[in-house]
Write an enzyme that holds these catalytic residues in place. Structure first.
Site, mmCIF file in Angstrom:
data_model
loop_
_atom_site.group_PDB
_atom_site.id
_atom_site.type_symbol
_atom_site.label_atom_id
_atom_site.label_comp_id
_atom_site.label_asym_id
_atom_site.label_seq_id
_atom_site.Cartn_x
_atom_site.Cartn_y
_atom_site.Cartn_z
ATOM 1 N N ARG A 246 0.851 -1.185 0.000
ATOM 2 C CA ARG A 246 0.000 0.000 0.000
ATOM 3 C C ARG A 246 0.888 1.236 0.000
ATOM 4 O O ARG A 246 1.958 1.251 0.636
ATOM 5 C CB ARG A 246 -0.893 0.033 1.252
ATOM 6 C CG ARG A 246 -2.097 -0.898 1.173
ATOM 7 C CD ARG A 246 -3.109 -0.440 0.116
ATOM 8 N NE ARG A 246 -4.287 -1.304 0.024
ATOM 9 C CZ ARG A 246 -4.445 -2.303 -0.835
ATOM 10 N NH1 ARG A 246 -3.490 -2.614 -1.693
ATOM 11 N NH2 ARG A 246 -5.562 -3.013 -0.859
ATOM 12 N N GLU A 275 -3.310 7.609 -4.118
ATOM 13 C CA GLU A 275 -3.514 7.290 -5.529
ATOM 14 C C GLU A 275 -4.985 7.494 -5.924
ATOM 15 O O GLU A 275 -5.864 7.332 -5.081
ATOM 16 C CB GLU A 275 -3.055 5.844 -5.818
ATOM 17 C CG GLU A 275 -3.785 4.768 -5.024
ATOM 18 C CD GLU A 275 -3.226 3.366 -5.254
ATOM 19 O OE1 GLU A 275 -2.019 3.156 -5.060
ATOM 20 O OE2 GLU A 275 -4.028 2.480 -5.602
ATOM 21 N N HIS A 293 -0.918 0.458 -9.925
ATOM 22 C CA HIS A 293 -1.628 -0.494 -9.051
ATOM 23 C C HIS A 293 -2.248 -1.652 -9.847
ATOM 24 O O HIS A 293 -3.464 -1.849 -9.844
ATOM 25 C CB HIS A 293 -2.707 0.237 -8.230
ATOM 26 C CG HIS A 293 -3.097 -0.521 -6.987
ATOM 27 N ND1 HIS A 293 -3.618 0.078 -5.871
ATOM 28 C CD2 HIS A 293 -3.063 -1.843 -6.680
ATOM 29 C CE1 HIS A 293 -3.881 -0.825 -4.938
ATOM 30 N NE2 HIS A 293 -3.553 -2.009 -5.405
HETATM 31 C C1 DGY Z 1 -5.814 -5.820 -3.166
HETATM 32 O O1 DGY Z 1 -6.524 -6.780 -3.527
HETATM 33 O O2 DGY Z 1 -5.747 -5.445 -2.005
HETATM 34 C C2 DGY Z 1 -5.006 -5.141 -4.225
HETATM 35 O O3 DGY Z 1 -4.361 -4.028 -3.788
HETATM 36 C C3 DGY Z 1 -5.837 -4.882 -5.455
HETATM 37 O O4 DGY Z 1 -5.767 -6.052 -6.137
#
Ligand code: DGY
Length: 320
Positions: A246, A275, A293
């Site tokens: 993250r 983001e 992402h």
């Molecule tokens: C998640 O699933 O947490 C990712 O960041 C998006 O696929």
């Protein structure tokens, strides 16, 4: 707008982002599904249009915070997130309201580890400047002293957080000749140990032997801002930072300063603070290899995630 209409016998779910078409179709086969974009409507607008659904399908980036959850109608029994990470959902607030929260673990492990590997390759091999050179028409031909990257072979990869994605990244990196160690707090991971990856429980010792640091921990109050100036100082010179977790695990200002001074050799980032509004300096730094992402963004994985979303709805709403 909800006029209280229910397709005969069907429960109603609200979906906050555009889902892959086959996933939406599968949900629509069992539920009356209403699109309602939380991010663009904002909390007030979303609540004004929400009506009385039985479930809500949310995604990363949706601010499903305590205030929103407190204001949800009593009809909502489940919040199903199209993600493994749940940092965008205030789970305590949901628990207090008796609303179940589901996510999509396991199915995105390999896809995300592949992207971690792409970031390691891209960061170490200088892919950002190489790509810019050829796509801007600045390439003048093969040169002995052009776009020097660094080898993966022999580099020490430190996996921070010994979960499934960290393990899948470790096995891929080992196949590239990287020497892998991991940090999982005071505990050891039997899975990492079984594959010969070494636990380094002392955080300073872990960082001191890490040429490439790959973050595989969730965003929690304890991990937010983890990669700051003090942590970077504990890494070897020109270490590389990889983040598929993250964006808020890192302090952008400190990371960017370290990239500008060469204290950090490079970064490979798939996730960003705030983001999609990323710090613009990441776009131009020659040693920042960045992606929007896409850790889980393969056809197969997104369909599998969709199936888990549907399973989560069915678990708490029962098939219609
Ligand atoms: C998640 O699933 O947490 C990712 O960041 C998006 O696929």
């Amino acid at each position: 707008m909800d006029l209280g209409y229910r397709a005969y016998g069907m429960k109603r779910v609200v979906i906050t982002k555009t889902l892959p078409a086959p996933v939406l179709k599968a949900i629509q086969a069992q539920y009356e599904a209403t699109p309602l974009h939380l991010e663009s409507l904002g909390r007030e607008g979303f609540l004004a249009e929400l009506g009385t659904p039985d479930g809500i399908v949310v995604s990363p980036g949706d601010p499903v915070d305590a205030e929103l959850i407190a204001a949800l109608p009593g009809s909502v029994k489940v919040i199903a997130s199209f993600s493994v990470g749940l940092d965008h959902v205030d789970q305590d607030a949901a628990r207090t309201r008796g609303i179940a929260v589901t996510n999509t673990p396991d199915v995105l492990t390999d896809a995300t580890a592949d992207i971690a590997m792409l970031l390691i390759l891209g960061a170490l091999r200088g892919a950002a400047s190489a790509f810019r050179m050829i796509s801007n028409g600045e390439w003048t031909g093969w040169q002995p002293a052009q776009v020097f990257g660094r080898d993966l072979t022999g580099k020490r990869l430190g996996i921070y957080g010994a979960g499934r994605i960290g393990l899948a990244t470790a096995t891929r990196a080992a196949a590239f000749g990287m020497r892998v160690h991991y940090w999982a707090g005071r505990r050891n991971s039997a899975e990492f140990d079984a594959l010969g990856f070494k636990a380094v429980p002392d955080p300073d010792a872990f960082l001191a032997r890490t040429d490439v640091l790959s973050l595989h921990c969730p965003s929690t109050p304890a991990t937010r801002g983890l990669v700051n100036r003090a942590l970077i100082e504990k890494l070897p010179q020109r270490a590389v930072l990889i983040n598929t977790g993250r964006g808020d695990l890192v302090v952008d200002e400190d990371v960017i300063t370290a990239l500008e001074t060469g204290r950090l050799g490079a970064v490979g980032l798939d996730v960003f603070n705030g983001e999609p509004a990323i710090d613009p300096r990441y776009r131009t730094l020659p040693n920042a290899f960045i992606l929007p992402h896409i850790g889980s963004a393969t056809e197969e994985t997104r369909l599998a995630m969709g199936q888990l979303v549907l399973d989560g709805l069915n678990r708490y709403l029962g098939p219609s």
